[in-house]
Motif scaffolding. Structure first.
Motif, PDB file in Angstrom:
ATOM      1  N   ASP A  91       3.085 110.396 -73.018  1.00  0.00           N
ATOM      2  CA  ASP A  91       2.547 109.080 -73.337  1.00  0.00           C
ATOM      3  C   ASP A  91       2.996 108.072 -72.291  1.00  0.00           C
ATOM      4  O   ASP A  91       2.425 107.001 -72.183  1.00  0.00           O
ATOM      5  CB  ASP A  91       3.034 108.625 -74.711  1.00  0.00           C
ATOM      6  CG  ASP A  91       2.229 109.262 -75.823  1.00  0.00           C
ATOM      7  OD1 ASP A  91       1.112 109.729 -75.566  1.00  0.00           O
ATOM      8  OD2 ASP A  91       2.732 109.285 -76.957  1.00  0.00           O
ATOM      9  N   ALA A  92       4.010 108.429 -71.524  1.00  0.00           N
ATOM     10  CA  ALA A  92       4.492 107.544 -70.483  1.00  0.00           C
ATOM     11  C   ALA A  92       3.559 107.626 -69.278  1.00  0.00           C
ATOM     12  O   ALA A  92       2.792 108.566 -69.121  1.00  0.00           O
ATOM     13  CB  ALA A  92       5.908 107.937 -70.085  1.00  0.00           C
ATOM     14  N   VAL A  93       3.645 106.641 -68.424  1.00  0.00           N
ATOM     15  CA  VAL A  93       2.828 106.623 -67.215  1.00  0.00           C
ATOM     16  C   VAL A  93       3.527 107.447 -66.143  1.00  0.00           C
ATOM     17  O   VAL A  93       4.708 107.274 -65.879  1.00  0.00           O
ATOM     18  CB  VAL A  93       2.613 105.173 -66.728  1.00  0.00           C
ATOM     19  CG1 VAL A  93       1.876 105.149 -65.414  1.00  0.00           C
ATOM     20  CG2 VAL A  93       1.860 104.382 -67.771  1.00  0.00           C
ATOM     21  N   ALA A  94       2.771 108.366 -65.542  1.00  0.00           N
ATOM     22  CA  ALA A  94       3.282 109.195 -64.460  1.00  0.00           C
ATOM     23  C   ALA A  94       2.584 108.782 -63.164  1.00  0.00           C
ATOM     24  O   ALA A  94       1.397 108.463 -63.165  1.00  0.00           O
ATOM     25  CB  ALA A  94       3.023 110.668 -64.750  1.00  0.00           C
ATOM     26  N   ILE A  95       3.324 108.811 -62.068  1.00  0.00           N
ATOM     27  CA  ILE A  95       2.757 108.531 -60.752  1.00  0.00           C
ATOM     28  C   ILE A  95       2.482 109.880 -60.096  1.00  0.00           C
ATOM     29  O   ILE A  95       3.383 110.694 -59.920  1.00  0.00           O
ATOM     30  CB  ILE A  95       3.723 107.704 -59.879  1.00  0.00           C
ATOM     31  CG1 ILE A  95       4.160 106.428 -60.606  1.00  0.00           C
ATOM     32  CG2 ILE A  95       3.098 107.402 -58.532  1.00  0.00           C
ATOM     33  CD1 ILE A  95       3.037 105.486 -60.955  1.00  0.00           C
ATOM     34  N   VAL A  96       1.206 110.114 -59.741  1.00  0.00           N
ATOM     35  CA  VAL A  96       0.791 111.408 -59.186  1.00  0.00           C
ATOM     36  C   VAL A  96       0.223 111.184 -57.791  1.00  0.00           C
ATOM     37  O   VAL A  96      -0.611 110.302 -57.582  1.00  0.00           O
ATOM     38  CB  VAL A  96      -0.271 112.070 -60.095  1.00  0.00           C
ATOM     39  CG1 VAL A  96      -0.715 113.395 -59.516  1.00  0.00           C
ATOM     40  CG2 VAL A  96       0.264 112.243 -61.502  1.00  0.00           C
ATOM     41  N   LEU A 169      -4.214 110.122 -52.486  1.00  0.00           N
ATOM     42  CA  LEU A 169      -4.299 109.083 -53.509  1.00  0.00           C
ATOM     43  C   LEU A 169      -2.951 108.939 -54.192  1.00  0.00           C
ATOM     44  O   LEU A 169      -2.211 109.915 -54.329  1.00  0.00           O
ATOM     45  CB  LEU A 169      -5.325 109.460 -54.582  1.00  0.00           C
ATOM     46  CG  LEU A 169      -6.752 109.731 -54.154  1.00  0.00           C
ATOM     47  CD1 LEU A 169      -7.552 110.238 -55.341  1.00  0.00           C
ATOM     48  CD2 LEU A 169      -7.375 108.480 -53.601  1.00  0.00           C
ATOM     49  N   VAL A 170      -2.673 107.755 -54.635  1.00  0.00           N
ATOM     50  CA  VAL A 170      -1.551 107.502 -55.540  1.00  0.00           C
ATOM     51  C   VAL A 170      -2.185 107.013 -56.831  1.00  0.00           C
ATOM     52  O   VAL A 170      -2.896 106.009 -56.847  1.00  0.00           O
ATOM     53  CB  VAL A 170      -0.567 106.463 -54.975  1.00  0.00           C
ATOM     54  CG1 VAL A 170       0.535 106.175 -55.979  1.00  0.00           C
ATOM     55  CG2 VAL A 170       0.010 106.936 -53.656  1.00  0.00           C
ATOM     56  N   VAL A 171      -1.951 107.752 -57.927  1.00  0.00           N
ATOM     57  CA  VAL A 171      -2.636 107.491 -59.184  1.00  0.00           C
ATOM     58  C   VAL A 171      -1.609 107.347 -60.300  1.00  0.00           C
ATOM     59  O   VAL A 171      -0.691 108.163 -60.418  1.00  0.00           O
ATOM     60  CB  VAL A 171      -3.618 108.641 -59.527  1.00  0.00           C
ATOM     61  CG1 VAL A 171      -4.393 108.329 -60.785  1.00  0.00           C
ATOM     62  CG2 VAL A 171      -4.565 108.906 -58.365  1.00  0.00           C
ATOM     63  N   MET A 172      -1.786 106.310 -61.114  1.00  0.00           N
ATOM     64  CA  MET A 172      -1.000 106.171 -62.339  1.00  0.00           C
ATOM     65  C   MET A 172      -1.761 106.904 -63.440  1.00  0.00           C
ATOM     66  O   MET A 172      -2.948 106.653 -63.636  1.00  0.00           O
ATOM     67  CB  MET A 172      -0.842 104.695 -62.715  1.00  0.00           C
ATOM     68  CG  MET A 172       0.016 103.912 -61.767  1.00  0.00           C
ATOM     69  SD  MET A 172       0.032 102.132 -62.104  1.00  0.00           S
ATOM     70  CE  MET A 172       0.415 102.059 -63.821  1.00  0.00           C
ATOM     71  N   VAL A 173      -1.079 107.811 -64.144  1.00  0.00           N
ATOM     72  CA  VAL A 173      -1.736 108.647 -65.143  1.00  0.00           C
ATOM     73  C   VAL A 173      -1.021 108.490 -66.474  1.00  0.00           C
ATOM     74  O   VAL A 173       0.200 108.561 -66.545  1.00  0.00           O
ATOM     75  CB  VAL A 173      -1.719 110.131 -64.717  1.00  0.00           C
ATOM     76  CG1 VAL A 173      -2.351 111.004 -65.782  1.00  0.00           C
ATOM     77  CG2 VAL A 173      -2.407 110.314 -63.390  1.00  0.00           C
TER      78      VAL A 173
END
Length: 180
Positions: A91-96, A169-173
């Motif tokens: 549920d937390a935001v991960a940086i991918v 890309l840097v994506v917040m997931v």
């Protein structure tokens, strides 16, 4: 004589105004209402009470959002391909970081925000991805704008690096995802 009459009338008018003002002042102060601060008629709320109620509401909200995610986590146990990385759920935001040639596939209900790089939408079917910031649907191959919230209603859809881009890309997931 006229001057004495004018002065006495002015004095009488001034005295009458002061007397009428003193009668009206008692009701303006709230003396006739009789309510005390902190009663049901005049409630007083302190900052500590408001903070306590906010904490109760946040704890109730966290418990409500954690329960569905705990039941949704076991569902993505099917591996989409033998070469795919294992799915990540939180549920937390991960940086991918997504490198050129890789595809970031979302699980059902996941949300992405592209923070850096140029991304395009990847979809196996004719349906696309909801760009909640712009209020539009993005179909397979369309560009996904940076800093827009993308919602993935079903599995099998995602984003990838736009052709010709050497940087990734840097994506917040938020939610489940697979990096292929």
């Amino acid at each position: 004589m006229k001057t004495v009459w004018k002065v006495s009338m002015a004095t009488a008018l001034l005295a009458g105004s002061v007397w009428a003002g003193s009668l009206l002042n008692s009701t303006a102060d709230g003396a006739s209402v009789g309510s005390q601060p902190g009663t049901a008629d005049d409630p007083v709320v302190t900052k500590s009470y408001v903070d306590q109620q906010i904490q109760k509401a946040l704890q109730g909200g966290v418990a409500a959002t954690q329960a569905p995610s705990a039941t949704a986590t076991p569902a993505p146990t099917k591996a989409p391909a033998a070469t795919a990385a294992p799915e990540q759920a939180s549920d937390a935001v991960a940086i991918v970081d997504v490198k050129p040639g890789q595809t970031l596939i979302a699980g059902a209900g996941a949300e992405f925000i592209v923070r850096a790089g140029k991304a395009i939408v990847y979809s196996q079917d004719a349906n696309g991805v909801a760009d909640l910031t712009a209020g539009v649907d993005l179909l397979n191959g369309q560009a996904a704008a940076s800093n827009h919230l993308l919602s993935f209603p079903r599995e099998g859809r995602g984003i990838q690096v736009q052709d010709g881009q050497t940087l990734g890309l840097v994506v917040m997931v938020r939610g489940t995802y697979t990096l292929k």
